[in-house]
Design a protein around this motif. Structure first.
Motif, mmCIF file in Angstrom:
data_model
loop_
_atom_site.group_PDB
_atom_site.id
_atom_site.type_symbol
_atom_site.label_atom_id
_atom_site.label_comp_id
_atom_site.label_asym_id
_atom_site.label_seq_id
_atom_site.Cartn_x
_atom_site.Cartn_y
_atom_site.Cartn_z
ATOM 1 N N VAL A 104 19.198 52.261 34.975
ATOM 2 C CA VAL A 104 20.358 52.019 35.829
ATOM 3 C C VAL A 104 21.602 51.783 34.970
ATOM 4 C CG1 VAL A 104 21.350 50.539 37.615
ATOM 5 C CG2 VAL A 104 18.883 51.043 37.625
ATOM 6 N N LEU A 105 22.630 52.586 35.209
ATOM 7 C CA LEU A 105 23.919 52.440 34.532
ATOM 8 C C LEU A 105 25.000 52.422 35.606
ATOM 9 C CD1 LEU A 105 25.380 52.338 31.745
ATOM 10 C CD2 LEU A 105 25.685 54.807 31.962
ATOM 11 N N VAL A 106 25.757 51.330 35.678
ATOM 12 C CA VAL A 106 26.758 51.151 36.727
ATOM 13 C C VAL A 106 28.113 51.671 36.244
ATOM 14 C CG1 VAL A 106 27.933 49.482 38.219
ATOM 15 C CG2 VAL A 106 25.523 49.143 37.618
ATOM 16 N N LEU A 107 28.784 52.444 37.108
ATOM 17 C CA LEU A 107 30.118 52.964 36.818
ATOM 18 C C LEU A 107 31.094 52.452 37.860
ATOM 19 C CD1 LEU A 107 29.367 56.730 36.023
ATOM 20 C CD2 LEU A 107 29.396 54.803 34.452
ATOM 21 N N GLY A 108 32.347 52.310 37.464
ATOM 22 C CA GLY A 108 33.408 51.910 38.381
ATOM 23 C C GLY A 108 34.545 52.909 38.329
ATOM 24 N N VAL A 109 35.021 53.330 39.492
ATOM 25 C CA VAL A 109 36.099 54.310 39.574
ATOM 26 C C VAL A 109 37.344 53.624 40.130
ATOM 27 C CG1 VAL A 109 36.811 56.572 40.443
ATOM 28 C CG2 VAL A 109 34.389 56.101 40.048
#
Length: 332
Positions: A104-109
């Motif tokens: 799991v790798l969380v990204l924010g836009v």
């Protein structure tokens, strides 16, 4: 698509990072796919404007010229003239995974990048499954590293491994209390400790809140680790140290993150789902849970901060140094 498409991209979502892929490459791939989706919409019809064009007079034999009012399209905003409407997006990456690890790798836009800092300040735990291999040691604790030693492991049993894991968990729980600076003599602090809600109020060494063996079939064994403030190299070193405690050696063959805070494997988008509509849907589905969990955990952190007294400074000292420079838009 345009502005409406971008408006639905503000927030957090989780991806599944496969082993062998660098997190920067994953981020750049996601950005490329989002830009492709945003620019794929049908462009609006070009605006019309009136121009007076010089031409012959109809029916005239003297070849007289006259100006005729004609409606022609304005091409200044045409994609072939102006280029694509969207050329970059600001994308932040949460708790990183190194190239060999997966999960799991969380990204924010967009505005979601500030939520990554909130996640960092909340000191949320993360879950990993760590695969170990008994009988050899390498220079970097990985199975494919340079071999430095081979040992026997016939004496290793499940009971011995479980005993060592219990000792590790106990020592880290004591360290967790130390780094939280809590006075366990207070009733509120004691209740937080019983519920497992104690967290460090600042950066600390790796802290393990839970560890157990899921599978034991020598030379292989599989661990489940709940921890915070870790790196994947530290988890590989942990396997090495467990091997030494077992009077043998061990290397780590794989590290996989199964949970990052409130994002799990069920939330993680596979590589085939790294497209505009899937990411928009994932952000919208996660938004209410992200808001609720961050509010609860940050309030918990502030409540713990009050237990230290007015001189304590912790979660609100500014943006996370681990997040500095983690924005895309053409630059890493």
């Amino acid at each position: 698509m345009g502005a409406a498409g971008v408006a639905r991209l503000h927030g957090l979502f989780a991806t599944y990072k496969p082993p062998g892929l660098h997190w920067k490459h994953l981020r750049d791939t996601v950005e490329l796919q989002l830009l492709k989706g945003l620019n794929a919409g049908k462009p609006p019809a070009p605006e019309q404007r009136v121009r007076f064009l010089l031409g012959p007079v109809e029916g005239s034999e003297d070849k007289e010229l006259t100006l005729t009012a004609t409606s022609v399209p304005t091409l200044t905003n045409h994609p072939l003239v102006r280029g694509p409407a969207f050329t970059s997006l600001k994308i932040g990456v949460g708790h990183r995974l190194d190239a060999q690890a997966s999960g799991v790798l969380v990204l924010g836009v967009g505005q979601g990048r500030s939520l990554l800092t909130d996640m960092y300040n909340a000191h949320l735990t993360k879950d990993y499954t760590v695969q170990g291999l008994l009988g050899k040691a390498t220079d970097d604790f990985r199975e494919d590293g340079r071999l430095v030693e081979k040992t026997t492991y016939d004496h290793v049993t499940r009971e011995k491994l479980d005993r060592i894991l219990a000792v590790i968990q106990g020592s880290h729980q004591k360290a967790l209390v130390t780094h939280s600076n809590l006075d366990l003599q207070t009733q509120e602090a004691y209740e937080m400790a019983v519920k497992g809600l104690i967290r460090p109020m600042n950066k600390s060494p790796m802290l393990i809140t839970g560890i157990r063996c899921l599978h034991f079939a020598p030379p292989e064994f599989l661990l489940e680790v709940q921890c915070m403030h870790e790196t994947q190299k530290q988890l590989r070193r942990l396997v090495h140290e467990i091997g030494l405690e077992l009077k043998t050696t061990a290397v780590c063959s794989h590290v996989r993150r199964t949970r990052d805070g409130f994002f799990t494997l069920d939330d993680a988008l596979l590589r085939t789902q790294w497209d505009l509509h899937s990411i928009q849907d994932a952000i919208q589905v996660a938004a209410p849970r992200v808001a609720a969990e961050l509010e609860k955990n940050l309030r918990l952190g502030l409540g713990t901060q009050q237990l230290h007294g007015p001189g304590w400074h912790g979660v609100n000292e500014g943006p996370s140094p681990a997040l500095e420079g983690w924005t895309a838009g053409g630059a890493a």
